[in-house]
Every structure is written in C-alpha cells, then in structure tokens.
Design a protein around this motif. Structure first.
Motif, PDB file in Angstrom:
ATOM      1  N   LEU A  40       8.221   3.396   5.315  1.00 58.73           N
ATOM      2  CA  LEU A  40       8.561   4.582   5.210  1.00 58.73           C
ATOM      3  C   LEU A  40       9.503   4.745   3.493  1.00 58.73           C
ATOM      4  N   GLU A  41      10.392   3.802   3.551  1.00 55.45           N
ATOM      5  CA  GLU A  41      11.134   3.840   2.445  1.00 55.45           C
ATOM      6  C   GLU A  41      10.502   3.466   0.966  1.00 55.45           C
ATOM      7  N   ALA A  42       9.310   2.887   1.395  1.00 59.94           N
ATOM      8  CA  ALA A  42       8.392   2.369   0.059  1.00 59.94           C
ATOM      9  C   ALA A  42       7.520   3.573  -0.248  1.00 59.94           C
ATOM     10  N   LEU A  43       7.157   4.393   0.898  1.00 64.14           N
ATOM     11  CA  LEU A  43       6.341   5.614   0.713  1.00 64.14           C
ATOM     12  C   LEU A  43       7.191   6.690  -0.228  1.00 64.14           C
ATOM     13  N   GLY A  44       8.372   6.634   0.099  1.00 58.37           N
ATOM     14  CA  GLY A  44       9.265   7.678  -0.517  1.00 58.37           C
ATOM     15  C   GLY A  44       9.389   9.032   0.110  1.00 58.37           C
ATOM     16  N   PRO A  45      10.388   9.916  -0.595  1.00 57.86           N
ATOM     17  CA  PRO A  45      10.639  11.044   0.297  1.00 57.86           C
ATOM     18  C   PRO A  45       9.639  12.018  -0.008  1.00 57.86           C
ATOM     19  N   LYS A  46       8.769  11.888  -0.709  1.00 63.26           N
ATOM     20  CA  LYS A  46       7.691  12.907  -1.125  1.00 63.26           C
ATOM     21  C   LYS A  46       6.368  12.350  -0.183  1.00 63.26           C
ATOM     22  N   GLY A  47       6.461  11.229   0.254  1.00 65.64           N
ATOM     23  CA  GLY A  47       5.217  10.948   0.591  1.00 65.64           C
ATOM     24  C   GLY A  47       4.852  11.366   2.098  1.00 65.64           C
ATOM     25  N   THR A  48       3.651  11.202   2.715  1.00 68.75           N
ATOM     26  CA  THR A  48       3.102  11.822   3.757  1.00 68.75           C
ATOM     27  C   THR A  48       2.398  10.551   4.699  1.00 68.75           C
ATOM     28  N   VAL A  49       2.684  10.960   5.910  1.00 69.12           N
ATOM     29  CA  VAL A  49       2.277  10.025   6.844  1.00 69.12           C
ATOM     30  C   VAL A  49       1.255  10.607   7.881  1.00 69.12           C
ATOM     31  N   ILE A  50       0.292  10.093   8.013  1.00 70.99           N
ATOM     32  CA  ILE A  50      -1.086  11.000   8.836  1.00 70.99           C
ATOM     33  C   ILE A  50      -1.556   9.649   9.941  1.00 70.99           C
ATOM     34  N   ASN A  51      -0.832  10.058  11.138  1.00 65.98           N
ATOM     35  CA  ASN A  51      -1.092   8.878  12.084  1.00 65.98           C
ATOM     36  C   ASN A  51      -2.116   9.315  13.081  1.00 65.98           C
ATOM     37  N   MET A  52      -3.137   8.583  12.745  1.00 64.92           N
ATOM     38  CA  MET A  52      -4.624   8.735  13.651  1.00 64.92           C
ATOM     39  C   MET A  52      -4.738   7.812  14.608  1.00 64.92           C
ATOM     40  N   ALA A  53      -3.772   7.110  14.668  1.00 61.03           N
ATOM     41  CA  ALA A  53      -3.882   5.631  15.599  1.00 61.03           C
ATOM     42  C   ALA A  53      -3.059   6.103  16.720  1.00 61.03           C
ATOM     43  N   ARG A  54      -2.648   5.069  17.636  1.00 55.59           N
ATOM     44  CA  ARG A  54      -1.728   5.301  18.634  1.00 55.59           C
ATOM     45  C   ARG A  54      -0.405   5.307  18.314  1.00 55.59           C
ATOM     46  N   GLY A  55       0.559   6.141  18.921  1.00 57.13           N
ATOM     47  CA  GLY A  55       1.693   6.408  18.935  1.00 57.13           C
ATOM     48  C   GLY A  55       2.617   5.377  18.440  1.00 57.13           C
ATOM     49  N   SER A  56       2.261   3.928  19.303  1.00 51.96           N
ATOM     50  CA  SER A  56       3.197   3.081  19.052  1.00 51.96           C
ATOM     51  C   SER A  56       3.018   2.254  17.662  1.00 51.96           C
ATOM     52  N   LEU A  81       0.726  -1.246  -0.119  1.00 48.77           N
ATOM     53  CA  LEU A  81      -0.171  -0.147   0.040  1.00 48.77           C
ATOM     54  C   LEU A  81       0.931   1.193  -0.082  1.00 48.77           C
ATOM     55  N   ALA A  82       1.764   1.244   0.813  1.00 43.72           N
ATOM     56  CA  ALA A  82       2.739   2.327   0.667  1.00 43.72           C
ATOM     57  C   ALA A  82       3.550   2.744  -0.409  1.00 43.72           C
ATOM     58  N   LYS A  83       3.856   1.617  -1.203  1.00 44.20           N
ATOM     59  CA  LYS A  83       4.498   1.751  -2.529  1.00 44.20           C
ATOM     60  C   LYS A  83       3.552   2.422  -3.510  1.00 44.20           C
ATOM     61  N   ALA A  84       2.350   2.179  -3.367  1.00 45.13           N
ATOM     62  CA  ALA A  84       1.067   2.741  -4.513  1.00 45.13           C
ATOM     63  C   ALA A  84       0.657   4.047  -3.845  1.00 45.13           C
ATOM     64  N   SER A  85       0.811   4.675  -2.728  1.00 46.32           N
ATOM     65  CA  SER A  85       0.275   5.963  -2.147  1.00 46.32           C
ATOM     66  C   SER A  85       1.186   7.069  -1.989  1.00 46.32           C
ATOM     67  N   ASP A  86       0.437   8.241  -1.896  1.00 46.80           N
ATOM     68  CA  ASP A  86       1.298   9.524  -1.829  1.00 46.80           C
ATOM     69  C   ASP A  86       1.107   9.828  -0.278  1.00 46.80           C
ATOM     70  N   VAL A  87      -0.207   9.586   0.258  1.00 43.17           N
ATOM     71  CA  VAL A  87      -0.451   9.868   1.595  1.00 43.17           C
ATOM     72  C   VAL A  87      -1.002   8.488   1.955  1.00 43.17           C
TER      73      VAL A  87
END
Length: 239
Positions: free
Chosen positions: A215-231, A189-195
C-alpha cells in the motif's frame, strides 16, 4: 431411488432448486445439530455439494464419499489434500462468471477514478449550486497492475485496454504469450501502478498479499480493487 447429497452451504437458487429436484438433499448449513446430521448420514453419503466448508473432519467422516462439487471458481473452502488422500474428486465452476467479474472490476475502477458515486451524492445534496465538482483522473493515463493474469485477469485486461489504460501484471511466473510488462513481485508492480487489481485464489499462499508495504508503494493516490478473497488484503494495514 434418488442419490443422496449433503449440501454444505447455500448457492445460486435456481441451481439449488434443480439439485433438490434431481437428488435427495440434506442441507448441513440448516441443521440444528451439524454433528448429529453427519453421523446419521455418514454411511450413505457419496456426494457433497455447495459453497460451504468441506474440511478434513467432514471428508474423513464420510467413508463412502466420492465427489465434492464446489459451487464457485475458488475452492479454498475445500481441504484438497484431505480429499486427495481419500481419492475424492473435487470439482469447481471455472469460466462461468469470467465476464461478470471482469465487468464488475471495470465498473469499480470507473466508479472510483471518475468518482461517480461521490458525484451522485454531490448532486443530490445540492452542492453543485455552490461549487463545481473536482476534476478527476483521465482513464487513459492509468497504469493498471493485475495480480493474477488468469482467465478472469485476461478479461479485465481486455476491458482496461479498451479504455486506453496501460496493463501490467504479476504472476508466479512470466507468461510466454502475453506482451504486457511483467513484474516479479507485487511490491514492484504496486510501485509502477495507479490501480492495483487483485484476482488471485485465496488461501495461505496469498494471505495478506496486499500488506502495508504494498500500500505504501502504491501511494496515497493509488486505488486497490480486490476481486479476490478478503484474506488477500491486510485490512489493518489499509486502515
């Protein structure tokens, strides 16, 4: 005589005020000596409420315990197997904040992808007089990967679609009533996503689900939005 309730942690003040009115409450999170309070109340407490940790030690220390009322959708702060072994009911609060969490998720996507916060700082610093602010990505071109297409995940998807984004997802299993593209692993999923949006439960099953490889698969222009637990997010990998 009011029923006695042991409160493990603070929560929404109006709800806490009502609990105080209708029950006799004992706030474990304010106790100068936690063990002493538990020992004193143990023979009488039938209910535990709040947002704090309810582990096996606490559950087994209360012989008359019947219910743990958890304030929040997630209940990874409750040691459920210990509650099940004691036949103690565990409740949570699903659906209450679905819209609020989904709205916040979209707000974060818009803020990051359109660089709203950075643009505000740029203008306040007077930099707009020296050079134009860099262009940002078009929202309609974004592929949003949602990890956890549950109640809240579906609300997030609805909002992303309204902005013209492409929605795809990863769950433990493919959902029969969903037309979005399904990816059997977070990495794919990360490889195929921008966010990448994380809206999963906490706990051992999702610990560091977002790791260095993702994170490597998401790439340097990718964005992570973590609405889950910090863990869920491996912070060292992110750094």
């Amino acid at each position: 005589m009011k029923h006695e309730v042991l409160v493990t942690g603070p929560f929404y003040p109006p709800s806490m005020e009502r609990l105080d009115r209708e029950f006799t409450t004992y706030k474990l999170f304010q106790a100068p000596n936690r063990d002493a309070m538990i020992a004193e109340l143990a023979p009488r407490i039938r209910a535990v409420a709040g947002s704090g940790r309810a582990d096996a030690a606490l559950i087994n220390a209360l012989p008359k315990l019947e219910i743990i009322s958890n304030f929040g959708v997630g209940y990874d702060n409750v040691e459920v197997p210990a509650a099940v072994a004691r036949k103690v009911m565990v409740t949570n609060t699903p659906d209450v904040l679905n819209d609020a969490v989904a709205d916040t998720t979209l707000s974060l996507i818009l803020s990051l992808e359109r660089r709203i916060v950075a643009g505000d700082r740029y203008v306040r610093a007077g930099k707009w007089l020296k050079a134009p602010f860099p262009l940002t990505r078009h929202l309609g071109d974004l592929k949003v990967g949602i990890i956890g297409l549950g109640r809240i995940g579906r609300e997030i998807a609805k909002r992303a679609l309204a902005f013209g984004m492409t929605v795809q997802y990863h769950n433990r299993r493919k959902l029969p009533d969903v037309a979005f593209a399904y990816f059997p692993s977070v990495l794919e999923l990360a490889k195929a996503s921008d966010v990448l949006v994380c809206i999963t439960p906490g706990g051992k099953e999702t610990f560091h689900m977002i790791n260095a490889a993702v994170l490597e698969a998401l790439g340097p222009k990718g964005t992570v939005i973590n609405m889950a637990r910090g863990s869920v997010l491996d912070e060292q990998a992110l750094i």
